[in-house]
Every structure is written in C-alpha cells, then in structure tokens.
Design a protein around this motif. Structure first.
Motif, short mmCIF file in Angstrom:
data_model
loop_
_atom_site.label_atom_id
_atom_site.label_comp_id
_atom_site.label_asym_id
_atom_site.label_seq_id
_atom_site.Cartn_x
_atom_site.Cartn_y
_atom_site.Cartn_z
N TYR A 94 0.81 -1.22 0.00
CA TYR A 94 0.00 0.00 0.00
C TYR A 94 0.85 1.27 0.00
O TYR A 94 0.40 2.32 0.44
N SER A 95 2.05 1.19 -0.51
CA SER A 95 2.95 2.35 -0.47
C SER A 95 2.34 3.59 -1.13
O SER A 95 2.47 4.70 -0.60
N ALA A 96 1.66 3.43 -2.24
CA ALA A 96 1.05 4.58 -2.92
C ALA A 96 -0.07 5.17 -2.08
O ALA A 96 -0.19 6.40 -1.95
N ALA A 97 -0.92 4.34 -1.50
CA ALA A 97 -2.02 4.83 -0.66
C ALA A 97 -1.48 5.50 0.60
O ALA A 97 -2.01 6.54 1.03
N ILE A 98 -0.42 4.95 1.17
CA ILE A 98 0.19 5.56 2.35
C ILE A 98 0.76 6.92 2.00
O ILE A 98 0.59 7.90 2.73
N ALA A 99 1.41 7.03 0.85
CA ALA A 99 1.99 8.30 0.41
C ALA A 99 0.93 9.37 0.16
O ALA A 99 1.22 10.56 0.26
N ALA A 100 -0.29 8.95 -0.13
CA ALA A 100 -1.38 9.91 -0.39
C ALA A 100 -1.93 10.53 0.89
O ALA A 100 -2.78 11.41 0.83
N ASP A 101 -1.43 10.08 2.04
CA ASP A 101 -1.82 10.62 3.35
C ASP A 101 -3.29 10.48 3.69
O ASP A 101 -3.85 11.30 4.42
N ASP A 102 -3.94 9.44 3.19
CA ASP A 102 -5.31 9.14 3.59
C ASP A 102 -5.24 8.55 4.99
O ASP A 102 -4.58 7.53 5.20
N GLU A 122 -8.69 -8.81 4.16
CA GLU A 122 -7.55 -8.20 3.47
C GLU A 122 -6.93 -9.19 2.50
O GLU A 122 -6.89 -10.39 2.76
N ILE A 123 -6.45 -8.65 1.39
CA ILE A 123 -5.61 -9.41 0.46
C ILE A 123 -4.66 -8.40 -0.18
O ILE A 123 -5.11 -7.35 -0.66
N MET A 124 -3.37 -8.68 -0.11
CA MET A 124 -2.40 -7.71 -0.64
C MET A 124 -1.13 -8.41 -1.09
O MET A 124 -0.75 -9.44 -0.54
N VAL A 125 -0.51 -7.82 -2.12
CA VAL A 125 0.71 -8.34 -2.69
C VAL A 125 1.67 -7.18 -2.94
O VAL A 125 1.26 -6.11 -3.40
N ASP A 126 2.93 -7.40 -2.63
CA ASP A 126 3.99 -6.43 -2.91
C ASP A 126 3.92 -6.06 -4.40
O ASP A 126 3.85 -6.95 -5.25
N PRO A 127 3.93 -4.77 -4.75
CA PRO A 127 3.82 -4.36 -6.16
C PRO A 127 4.86 -4.99 -7.09
O PRO A 127 4.59 -5.19 -8.27
N GLU A 128 6.03 -5.34 -6.56
CA GLU A 128 7.04 -5.98 -7.40
C GLU A 128 6.62 -7.37 -7.86
O GLU A 128 7.20 -7.93 -8.78
N TYR A 129 5.58 -7.93 -7.23
CA TYR A 129 5.14 -9.28 -7.55
C TYR A 129 3.71 -9.33 -8.09
O TYR A 129 3.17 -10.42 -8.28
N THR A 130 3.11 -8.18 -8.36
CA THR A 130 1.75 -8.20 -8.91
C THR A 130 1.80 -8.65 -10.37
O THR A 130 2.84 -8.62 -11.02
N GLY A 131 0.64 -9.11 -10.84
CA GLY A 131 0.54 -9.57 -12.22
C GLY A 131 1.05 -10.99 -12.42
O GLY A 131 1.18 -11.45 -13.55
N GLN A 132 1.35 -11.69 -11.32
CA GLN A 132 1.87 -13.05 -11.41
C GLN A 132 0.90 -14.07 -10.82
O GLN A 132 1.27 -15.22 -10.59
N GLY A 133 -0.32 -13.64 -10.56
CA GLY A 133 -1.33 -14.55 -10.03
C GLY A 133 -1.25 -14.81 -8.54
O GLY A 133 -1.95 -15.69 -8.03
N LEU A 134 -0.42 -14.05 -7.83
CA LEU A 134 -0.27 -14.30 -6.40
C LEU A 134 -1.53 -13.93 -5.61
O LEU A 134 -1.89 -14.65 -4.67
N ALA A 135 -2.18 -12.84 -5.95
CA ALA A 135 -3.40 -12.45 -5.23
C ALA A 135 -4.46 -13.54 -5.38
O ALA A 135 -5.11 -13.93 -4.40
N HIS A 136 -4.63 -14.03 -6.59
CA HIS A 136 -5.61 -15.09 -6.82
C HIS A 136 -5.23 -16.36 -6.07
O HIS A 136 -6.08 -17.04 -5.49
N SER A 137 -3.94 -16.70 -6.07
CA SER A 137 -3.48 -17.87 -5.33
C SER A 137 -3.73 -17.73 -3.83
O SER A 137 -4.16 -18.68 -3.17
N LEU A 138 -3.46 -16.56 -3.28
CA LEU A 138 -3.75 -16.30 -1.87
C LEU A 138 -5.25 -16.45 -1.59
O LEU A 138 -5.65 -17.07 -0.61
#
Length: 190
Positions: A29-37, A116-132
């Motif tokens: 969630y680095s981008a969301a954290i940086a947005a100061d929500d 919750e379901i979350m994956v490090d952005p460096e590993y997105t697009g590899q099916g990890l969220a669906h596998s989790l």
C-alpha cells in the motif's frame, strides 16, 4: 518465479508476526500511504489488525502468507462472522426485495469475511493475489464469503468479479475515516 510457499497462522501466531504483517502492508500500500489518507496510514491499519486478532475477538481468524525467494510478498486474512456481527452495520442492500434480517443472520458458520488481500507491487501480475484468495477460501467450510472493495479501485474490483464475486450492496465500516465500500459476496464450496 520460484516456488510459492504458503503458510497459515491463527490469531495468536499472526500477532506474533505483527512486524511482518505491517511490512507487507507498507510495501503493498505504499502509494495509498503516500497519499496521506488517514484510513490507509500504517498506524490505522495496524489498529484494525490488532482488533481483528485480539484474544477476545479472534475466534477462527486465519492469516495466509505467500513467500517467494525467501521473502513474504503477500498476505490475506479473514474470519467467520459470528451472531450479531458488527461487520454488517450500515449495510445497504442493492435489491430492495432481499430480506435484510435474513441476509445478515450469522451463526459463526454461515459467512466468512475476507478482510484483506495484498501483494507487494514488485510481484503483482503473477497470479499471487488469486493464489492467496484460493488458498484461504478453498479450505473454508462456510457457505458464503463476503468482502468490502473500494469501488474506485478498478484493478481489485475487476479481479474479484473475474474470480466469481458479485455485488450485494454498500457499507461504510465503523472505523475512523473509513470510506464507503461495495459489498461483494461469493458462494463457497463450489
């Protein structure tokens, strides 16, 4: 990508790995954290995590992590909803003909809340969220699952719909600064 290693934790074990949970959250969630929500701040997130895993509320809480190359790169968790669950407070169902009372009637064995379901952005697009997602839900004995998704998060929303989730309504959780989410439902035991 090398092999994926999944690990399951109950509430007490998850609390013992609190630093790891926060680390994965900060990366995912680095981008969301940086947005100061304020709702997305690590402090607010960990306050919610602590509440979900508190000894008096943690019955059957389950955390699943996935490790790739000796690094935990994703996580998901949830728990069965008990009678009088606060989860449904503020629920507005889309179908006015749905019996609201029957919809929210929980026994502790009817509905699993995927929180919750979350994956490090460096590993997105590899099916990890669906596998989790599948690793957590395929072992469940409840008849259905629910989750809350930000309607302004098209990537997550599209993925959930592709995986078989359907919208039932909207809900604003009782947490400070919480946005209004879409409520999605999923039939378990397919």
């Amino acid at each position: 990508m090398t092999d994926r290693i999944f690990r399951r934790y109950d509430a007490a074990e998850a609390r013992a790995h609190r630093d790891l949970v926060e680390d994965v959250y900060r990366r995912a969630y680095s981008a969301a954290i940086a947005a100061d929500d304020p709702f997305e701040s690590p402090e607010a997130f960990m306050t919610r995590f602590d509440a979900y895993t508190a000894p008096d509320r943690a019955s059957r809480f389950e955390l699943v992590t996935v490790t790739v190359d000796n690094t935990v790169v994703g996580q998901t968790w949830g728990w069965p909803l008990g009678p009088n669950s606060a989860w449904w407070r503020g629920l507005h169902l889309d179908d006015p003909d749905t019996d609201h009372t029957a919809f929210i009637d929980e026994s502790g064995q009817r509905t699993f809340a995927l929180s919750e379901i979350m994956v490090d952005p460096e590993y997105t697009g590899q099916g990890l969220a669906h596998s989790l997602h599948d690793e957590l839900l395929n072992a469940r004995s409840e008849e259905r699952a629910t989750l809350l998704v930000d309607p302004e998060n098209p990537a997550a929303y599209t993925a959930y719909r592709k995986w078989g989730w359907a919208r039932a309504g909207t809900l604003t959780p009782d947490w400070p600064d919480a946005p209004t989410f879409d409520v999605l439902m999923f039939k378990l035991g397919r």
